[in-house]
Design an enzyme around this catalytic site. Structure first.
Site, PDB file in Angstrom:
ATOM      1  N   TYR A 102       7.046  17.782 -17.732  1.00 47.07           N
ATOM      2  CA  TYR A 102       8.142  17.298 -17.339  1.00 47.07           C
ATOM      3  C   TYR A 102       8.925  16.451 -18.566  1.00 47.07           C
ATOM      4  O   TYR A 102      10.274  16.696 -18.298  1.00 47.07           O
ATOM      5  CB  TYR A 102       8.170  15.528 -16.464  1.00 47.07           C
ATOM      6  CG  TYR A 102       8.770  15.258 -15.789  1.00 47.07           C
ATOM      7  CD1 TYR A 102       9.913  16.223 -14.729  1.00 47.07           C
ATOM      8  CD2 TYR A 102       9.702  14.274 -16.092  1.00 47.07           C
ATOM      9  CE1 TYR A 102      10.948  15.591 -13.966  1.00 47.07           C
ATOM     10  CE2 TYR A 102      10.355  13.456 -15.688  1.00 47.07           C
ATOM     11  CZ  TYR A 102      11.122  13.531 -14.246  1.00 47.07           C
ATOM     12  OH  TYR A 102      12.454  12.990 -14.157  1.00 47.07           O
ATOM     13  N   LYS A 134      12.811  17.863 -19.569  1.00 46.60           N
ATOM     14  CA  LYS A 134      13.867  16.926 -19.985  1.00 46.60           C
ATOM     15  C   LYS A 134      14.683  16.524 -20.988  1.00 46.60           C
ATOM     16  O   LYS A 134      15.556  16.694 -20.978  1.00 46.60           O
ATOM     17  CB  LYS A 134      13.722  15.880 -18.788  1.00 46.60           C
ATOM     18  CG  LYS A 134      13.051  15.543 -17.639  1.00 46.60           C
ATOM     19  CD  LYS A 134      14.349  16.202 -16.812  1.00 46.60           C
ATOM     20  CE  LYS A 134      13.890  16.190 -15.753  1.00 46.60           C
ATOM     21  NZ  LYS A 134      14.402  16.865 -14.650  1.00 46.60           N
TER      22      LYS A 134
END
Length: 319
Positions: free
Chosen positions: A171, A175
């Site tokens: 994750y 990002k």
């Protein structure tokens, strides 16, 4: 409540030129995407909203009607589907006559030890969180470039674009990738008069915690330990303390209207940024760089300043 009221006033004061422009917002069926949609509606933008299931669409349609807002154009979209992306942009332009703003918001939040991750874990999380943004840019930028008036691209990442965590490696990587892409894209869009913003929200009152319960069968071979729904729901209680998505949306609009390149919606990270800054400076070797290298970096900085000012930059400007 005072912060939300201030955001409303700030956004309303900067709406000039944005009313009547057309915005396409992904993942607008819930959470931050819906908050952004409501804030953009406040400013008078016409909206095309993507969603994943009919229940989301019906709920948003009912909410907009109850709040007296103009009805959006609703378009189902899986952001990993490139062919569908092309259809969504084409339908938006056909319906409204133009597309001025793209808000890449859709994403998944999945947690697990990165050293145990499988190819499927990488493919799913990166495919949605980074691939979905890339797909949106490829599909929508030609239409945005062809439009006139105020225009912008807003890529919604997360504070994870700056702050890694032990349970969110992929994750976090996704990002960080959105952050790098957006910060580079900004220089390419400036000569076209198109704004480009990276938005990094933090804890927000959404159901983002339940992504692992919606994992597609095609990516079922996870290397992470099986999900305990009870544990996940307990983790989800932390989101109850989060910022209202509508307030996030208001801050996103205010930042876009100001032309900000970076939109940070939550104030509680000064210590983290100070630590990153100090650790980065401390990691630099304490030595003098040779003149030839210093000149290359001077040229790089000058080219970045030119690009930011709206002057197109090529490879020849870097040597």
């Amino acid at each position: 409540m005072q912060a939300q009221d201030n955001a409303v006033g700030q956004a309303g004061g900067q709406a000039d030129g944005w009313a009547g422009q057309v915005a396409l917002i992904t993942g607008a069926g819930t959470g931050i995407g819906l908050g952004v949609a409501r804030a953009f509606s406040d400013a008078g933008l016409a909206l095309a909203l993507t969603y994943r299931n009919e229940a989301q669409r019906a709920a948003v349609a009912a909410q907009f009607a109850a709040e007296g807002r103009p009805a959006p154009l609703f378009l189902p979209l899986d952001v990993t589907d490139r062919a569908r992306w092309a259809d969504v942009v084409a339908q938006t332009v056909a319906h409204f006559g133009a597309l001025h703003v793209l808000v890449n918001n859709a994403g998944v939040s999945v947690f697990g030890n990165t050293d145990e991750a499988s190819h499927a874990d990488y493919d799913w999380i990166m495919g949605v969180n980074f691939g979905g943004v890339a797909n949106g840019l490829v599909a929508a930028l030609p239409a945005i470039k062809a439009a006139s008036g105020k225009r912008s691209v807003v890529n919604v990442a997360s504070m994870a674009a700056f702050l890694p965590g032990p349970q969110a490696g992929i994750y976090t990587a996704s990002k960080f990738a959105v952050r790098g892409l957006t910060e580079s894209l900004r220089y390419n869009l400036a000569p076209h008069g198109i704004g480009c913003a990276l938005c990094c929200p933090a804890l927000t009152r959404t159901n983002a915690w339940d992504s692992a319960l919606k994992r597609p069968d095609a990516f079922g071979q996870s290397g992470f330990a099986p999900v305990s729904e009870a544990e996940l729901r307990q983790f989800g209680t932390a989101f109850d303390a989060g910022m209202d998505p509508y307030e996030v949306g208001q801050k996103v609009f205010a930042g876009m209207a100001r032309g900000d390149g970076l939109i940070l919606t939550h104030p509680e990270f000064a210590d983290d940024f100070r630590e990153i800054y100090e650790a980065s400076l401390a990691a630099l070797p304490d030595e003098v760089a040779p003149p030839a290298r210093l000149e290359i970096e001077r040229l790089r900085r000058a080219a970045m300043a030119q690009a930011k000012a709206g002057i197109a930059v090529g490879l020849a400007d870097l040597t």
